[in-house]
Design an enzyme around this catalytic site. Sequence first.
Site, mmCIF file in Angstrom:
data_model
loop_
_atom_site.group_PDB
_atom_site.id
_atom_site.type_symbol
_atom_site.label_atom_id
_atom_site.label_comp_id
_atom_site.label_asym_id
_atom_site.label_seq_id
_atom_site.Cartn_x
_atom_site.Cartn_y
_atom_site.Cartn_z
ATOM 1 N N ASP A 331 0.710 -1.279 0.008
ATOM 2 C CA ASP A 331 0.125 -0.043 -0.294
ATOM 3 C C ASP A 331 0.942 1.230 -0.040
ATOM 4 O O ASP A 331 2.032 1.280 0.546
ATOM 5 C CB ASP A 331 -0.801 -0.030 1.364
ATOM 6 C CG ASP A 331 -1.903 1.127 1.395
ATOM 7 O OD1 ASP A 331 -2.383 1.484 0.414
ATOM 8 O OD2 ASP A 331 -1.718 1.764 2.314
ATOM 9 N N PHE A 399 -15.030 11.036 4.763
ATOM 10 C CA PHE A 399 -14.645 10.116 3.657
ATOM 11 C C PHE A 399 -14.686 8.619 3.852
ATOM 12 O O PHE A 399 -14.705 8.298 5.024
ATOM 13 C CB PHE A 399 -13.030 10.573 3.608
ATOM 14 C CG PHE A 399 -12.136 9.814 2.660
ATOM 15 C CD1 PHE A 399 -12.248 10.238 1.507
ATOM 16 C CD2 PHE A 399 -11.562 8.629 3.118
ATOM 17 C CE1 PHE A 399 -11.370 9.395 0.529
ATOM 18 C CE2 PHE A 399 -10.985 7.730 2.243
ATOM 19 C CZ PHE A 399 -10.755 8.354 0.712
ATOM 20 N N ALA A 401 -13.474 4.905 1.880
ATOM 21 C CA ALA A 401 -12.792 4.167 0.772
ATOM 22 C C ALA A 401 -13.434 3.795 -0.328
ATOM 23 O O ALA A 401 -13.045 3.850 -1.677
ATOM 24 C CB ALA A 401 -11.887 2.964 1.354
ATOM 25 N N ASP A 550 -2.296 -0.569 5.938
ATOM 26 C CA ASP A 550 -2.400 -0.201 7.281
ATOM 27 C C ASP A 550 -3.715 0.592 7.306
ATOM 28 O O ASP A 550 -4.096 1.151 8.531
ATOM 29 C CB ASP A 550 -1.204 0.626 7.873
ATOM 30 C CG ASP A 550 -1.179 2.113 6.854
ATOM 31 O OD1 ASP A 550 -1.973 1.991 5.631
ATOM 32 O OD2 ASP A 550 -0.329 2.786 7.302
#
Length: 714
Positions: A331, A399, A401, A550
């Site tokens: 990531d 927010f 994902a 993470d």
Amino acid sequence: MISRIRRLLRDELRGNTVLSAAAFRTVLIDALRKFNPRYLWHNPVLLLTELGAALTTLIALVEPFVGGARPSGGTVLPPGFTWALAIGFWVCLFTATLAESIAEGRGRAQTASLRQAANSTVARRIRGYDQGRDRAAHSATVELIDSHALVAGDVVIVEAGDVVPADGEVLWGAAEIDESEFTGHAGAVIREAGGDRTAVIGGTRNLSDRLVVRIHASYETSAFERTIQLASKSRRQKAPIEVAFSALLTSFSLSFVIVALTLNSVVSPVAPPVSIPVLIALVVCLIPTEIAALMSVTGIAGMSQLLRKGVLVTSAKSLETAGEITTVLLDKTGTVTQGNRSAVEFLPLPGITSEELARYASLSSIADPTPEGASIVRLAGALGSVLGPAPPDTIPVVFSAVSRISGIDLSDGTKIRKGAASAVAAWLKHQGTQPQRHVIDELHERTREIASAGGTPLIVAVKPADGPGRALGAIDLQDVVKPTVPKRIRALQALGIRTVMVTGDHQLTAKAISEEAGIDEYVGDSTPEDKLALIVREQSQGHLVAMSGDGINDAPALAQADIGIAMNTATSAAKQSANMIILDDDPAHLVDIIDVGRRQMATRGALMTFNLANDLVRYLTLFPALFVGVFPGLAALNLLQLHSPASAILSTVIFSSLVMVILIPLALIGVPYRSTEPRADLTRNLIVNGLSGLLVPIIGIKLIDLVVSALPGY
């Protein structure tokens, strides 16, 4: 090769926790406790050795009452020979159980200070925490309880100077946390609500400010405690390869048992029977005792080595898999880059002033608790757009994902959003405004400029209550690659590992960051579903995948990967999905993980080759001694010129006990490997360990025989 092993031994001794005298006594007692048949039941090879030792001891006790020891295969044995064999068998069993006890003892010694840091403390638990109305818990009712009584979901207050009572996630506040006891790195780290730096470890100390923390793991289920249990407890669950090896070794051992049980029947027409103690010696010396004893030691040692490097391993299977990894997925934010992206510039569209863009950008971020949102407000303030607290009756849009967009709905009906270009364009369309072609082209140009420089573009748009929506411009968020990443990426590539960076950021941003870090491939604009699908696709093509991440959005991918590796600052969802946790957030440890995994594989291969070569020599020393009293011609097979049949048998038994002492350090340290070519590794293993497996018993048994032959009757 020898110099490399010597250097590894020196480095290992420097890095290892040395067992104190008291700890060594504990190890010796623990090795004796492992004589319990209920424990050895899970290791049939060692159980077979114990049964043989017990039977030989019983025979030695009975012999004086039945006229002494019986001849074996036509050879008269010296007085006390059965007792000597019995003692040799018990010593052999003791050295076998001692190996695992030493590994567990080193794990206990290594984690002693960490256990002390994680001792019970007082926790300030909040009753009925209301995150919406009293996020800072200033008006909450607080009760004092033992930290070990905390369970997942509890919310606690951690004041300056307090010890964090358990693993958790910061809900409110920011503070400096001392994690040196766990990570080995001096100095404090910042942990704050929102963003990628929310996780705190139980046992660390809050040095500066007040925090509100949600506990996500009880003491018994924390990653740290699970690691210690794996590394230092004897009742750990075996990894799959250990189970497979155990079944193989059991089958191999049963073949020797069958030989011993049928040998006298086969030779009865031409030779007198071989005595039971000698048959037991044949079995004990030829069954793979060393492999059975040291297989689990290599696993415990591997976890201990990684713990010393700052990596918690919560699954024995994952360490085995590490040696076979072919693809590493990384990531971007928090793994490849520092993770704290900051706004550095506002890029308005034609017809929009910088002041107007800055004002709406700061409004969209005024209720955003993330570091990125705070940096946007700071940059707008530096340009003269100073805002107070969020106006009343506003509704923040958090927010996610999936949506990749955030913002705020004002009380007058105005809606302001910021996020990825595609997400904002979709939002405008959903609001009834289709951006014109030239606007879309301008947005693409802005995002391309930002992404090409390695930044992350955020598009700002507004939808008034009584007018059409419109895009205002872009925000340039910059992040930097962690300084250790490029070197470690090259090290992974040198090991034959393919690296892929996956991120939800723009394709151009992903390209710029991956090129700077030296990563092989990149995938941008990735949703959690995209990351999961990528891992499944890689696995379907025969690759073993390690995933490092993470965030909450990384949790599904971490769970699907063959090895899930989370940073210490990861969200609780990511940590729970992963089976390894890097305490100091340094992705450089990916190389350590694969290195230790491959060293474990190489060590097990070396032990197997060495033991099989040993068995060949031991077979050649035992076989002539069985019937040389009846067939003197068998003396020609006495290649080592051992003094007598009794001396040959006893010397072989003694060597079988002593060789474990030689192999224990090898299992704890591991053998080096140099090649990424399996065929080259296999050839080197057969040559080096096969030859040493022949030479060591030849020299050892011969030297022992010189001593034994000086005893009366031998």
